[in-house]
Motif scaffolding. Structure first.
Motif, PDB file in Angstrom:
ATOM      1  N   GLU A 138       0.844  -1.205   0.000  1.00 57.61           N
ATOM      2  CA  GLU A 138       0.000   0.000   0.000  1.00 57.61           C
ATOM      3  C   GLU A 138       0.877   1.252   0.000  1.00 57.61           C
ATOM      4  O   GLU A 138       0.563   2.254  -0.642  1.00 57.61           O
ATOM      5  CB  GLU A 138      -0.931   0.009   1.217  1.00 57.61           C
ATOM      6  N   GLN A 184      -5.283   9.811  -4.895  1.00 55.13           N
ATOM      7  CA  GLN A 184      -5.102   8.352  -4.908  1.00 55.13           C
ATOM      8  C   GLN A 184      -3.958   7.955  -3.965  1.00 55.13           C
ATOM      9  O   GLN A 184      -4.061   6.973  -3.224  1.00 55.13           O
ATOM     10  CB  GLN A 184      -4.792   7.905  -6.350  1.00 55.13           C
ATOM     11  N   GLU A 219      -4.026   5.589  -0.541  1.00 53.80           N
ATOM     12  CA  GLU A 219      -3.170   4.411  -0.313  1.00 53.80           C
ATOM     13  C   GLU A 219      -2.476   4.485   1.051  1.00 53.80           C
ATOM     14  O   GLU A 219      -2.348   3.472   1.742  1.00 53.80           O
ATOM     15  CB  GLU A 219      -2.144   4.267  -1.441  1.00 53.80           C
ATOM     16  N   HIS A 221      -4.936   3.433   3.478  1.00 58.36           N
ATOM     17  CA  HIS A 221      -5.079   1.962   3.498  1.00 58.36           C
ATOM     18  C   HIS A 221      -3.976   1.339   4.354  1.00 58.36           C
ATOM     19  O   HIS A 221      -4.232   0.428   5.147  1.00 58.36           O
ATOM     20  CB  HIS A 221      -4.988   1.384   2.072  1.00 58.36           C
ATOM     21  N   GLU A 268      -3.375  -2.127  -9.621  1.00 58.16           N
ATOM     22  CA  GLU A 268      -4.563  -2.379  -8.779  1.00 58.16           C
ATOM     23  C   GLU A 268      -5.044  -3.825  -8.912  1.00 58.16           C
ATOM     24  O   GLU A 268      -5.508  -4.421  -7.938  1.00 58.16           O
ATOM     25  CB  GLU A 268      -5.684  -1.399  -9.133  1.00 58.16           C
ATOM     26  N   VAL A 278      -2.881  -5.750  -6.629  1.00 56.01           N
ATOM     27  CA  VAL A 278      -3.235  -5.510  -5.227  1.00 56.01           C
ATOM     28  C   VAL A 278      -4.483  -6.317  -4.853  1.00 56.01           C
ATOM     29  O   VAL A 278      -4.556  -6.915  -3.775  1.00 56.01           O
ATOM     30  CB  VAL A 278      -3.442  -3.996  -4.958  1.00 56.01           C
ATOM     31  N   GLN A 309     -11.232  -2.359  -3.430  1.00 56.95           N
ATOM     32  CA  GLN A 309     -10.540  -2.751  -4.664  1.00 56.95           C
ATOM     33  C   GLN A 309     -11.495  -2.809  -5.845  1.00 56.95           C
ATOM     34  O   GLN A 309     -11.142  -2.410  -6.956  1.00 56.95           O
ATOM     35  CB  GLN A 309      -9.852  -4.106  -4.483  1.00 56.95           C
ATOM     36  N   GLU A 329     -12.020   0.754  -6.840  1.00 52.96           N
ATOM     37  CA  GLU A 329     -10.824   1.347  -7.455  1.00 52.96           C
ATOM     38  C   GLU A 329     -10.601   0.810  -8.863  1.00 52.96           C
ATOM     39  O   GLU A 329     -10.284   1.565  -9.774  1.00 52.96           O
ATOM     40  CB  GLU A 329      -9.585   1.086  -6.595  1.00 52.96           C
TER      41      GLU A 329
HETATM   42 FE1  FEO Z   1      -4.906   0.266  -1.539  1.00 52.93          FE
HETATM   43 FE2  FEO Z   1      -5.347   0.896  -4.459  1.00 52.93          FE
HETATM   44  O1  FEO Z   1      -4.940  -0.363  -3.209  1.00 52.93           O
END
Ligand code: FEO
Length: 172
Positions: free
Chosen positions: A17, A46, A50, A53, A94, A97, A127, A130
């Motif tokens: 992250e 963005q 992150e 996160h 992404e 992730v 996710q 996103e």
């Molecule tokens: Fe936190 Fe965009 O993954």
């Protein structure tokens, strides 16, 4: 209390992250240099998300009786060929992730770790959102092609994006 395996996977996810935050700051720099301030704003927000996160996971690991080991963050890509390519890099990242979060969920299920499983539901939804957002913008950019008027219109739209911590975060 989380297992050592889950702790390790979450530590690696926190690092991922933080890498994401740097990657998006790098893309923000690319757009700032191009004077596309709306696109730059989109990626700065963005990047903020992150970091949020990473900190949300950081808090969870400690609340669940584990410990975070902060690791060095890899150098992100710093040169981009085009607006579309910057978004393609974002899309691929992404997707990766999402896969790594799903892998932690699978491990939590295997361990009957219902607490981590529940915690990660927020990230699964995040996710999904996103990826949908990036897929949508990439489609728009491909339609725009080399139409600079349309590009500036989208730039204006993206300038409106702001960061506000999701309310669900307060539950984490
Ligand atoms: Fe936190 Fe965009 O993954």
């Amino acid at each position: 209390m989380i297992s050592k395996t889950i702790q390790q996977m979450l530590n690696e996810q926190i690092n991922r992250e933080m890498y994401s935050a740097n990657l998006y700051l790098s893309i923000c720099s690319y757009f700032t240099d191009m004077e596309l301030d709306g696109f730059a704003n989109f990626f700065k927000v963005q990047s903020d998300e992150e970091l949020f996160h990473a900190k949300k996971m950081f808090d969870y690991v400690h609340n669940a009786g584990g410990k975070v080991t902060v690791m060095s963050v890899a150098q992100p890509i710093t040169a981009f060929d085009s607006v579309v390519q910057a978004f393609e890099v974002t899309q691929a990242h992404e997707q990766n992730v999402t896969q790594t979060i799903h892998a932690i969920v699978k491990q939590a299920i295997a361990e009957n770790d219902f607490t981590t499983h529940t915690f990660l539901q927020w990230f699964i939804t995040e996710q999904l959102e996103e990826e949908a957002l990036v897929n949508n913008l990439l489609k728009k950019l491909k339609m725009i092609g080399d139409n600079s008027s349309a590009l500036y219109l989208l730039n204006t739209e993206l300038a409106q994006r702001t960061f506000s911590p999701p309310s669900a975060a307060k539950q984490g």
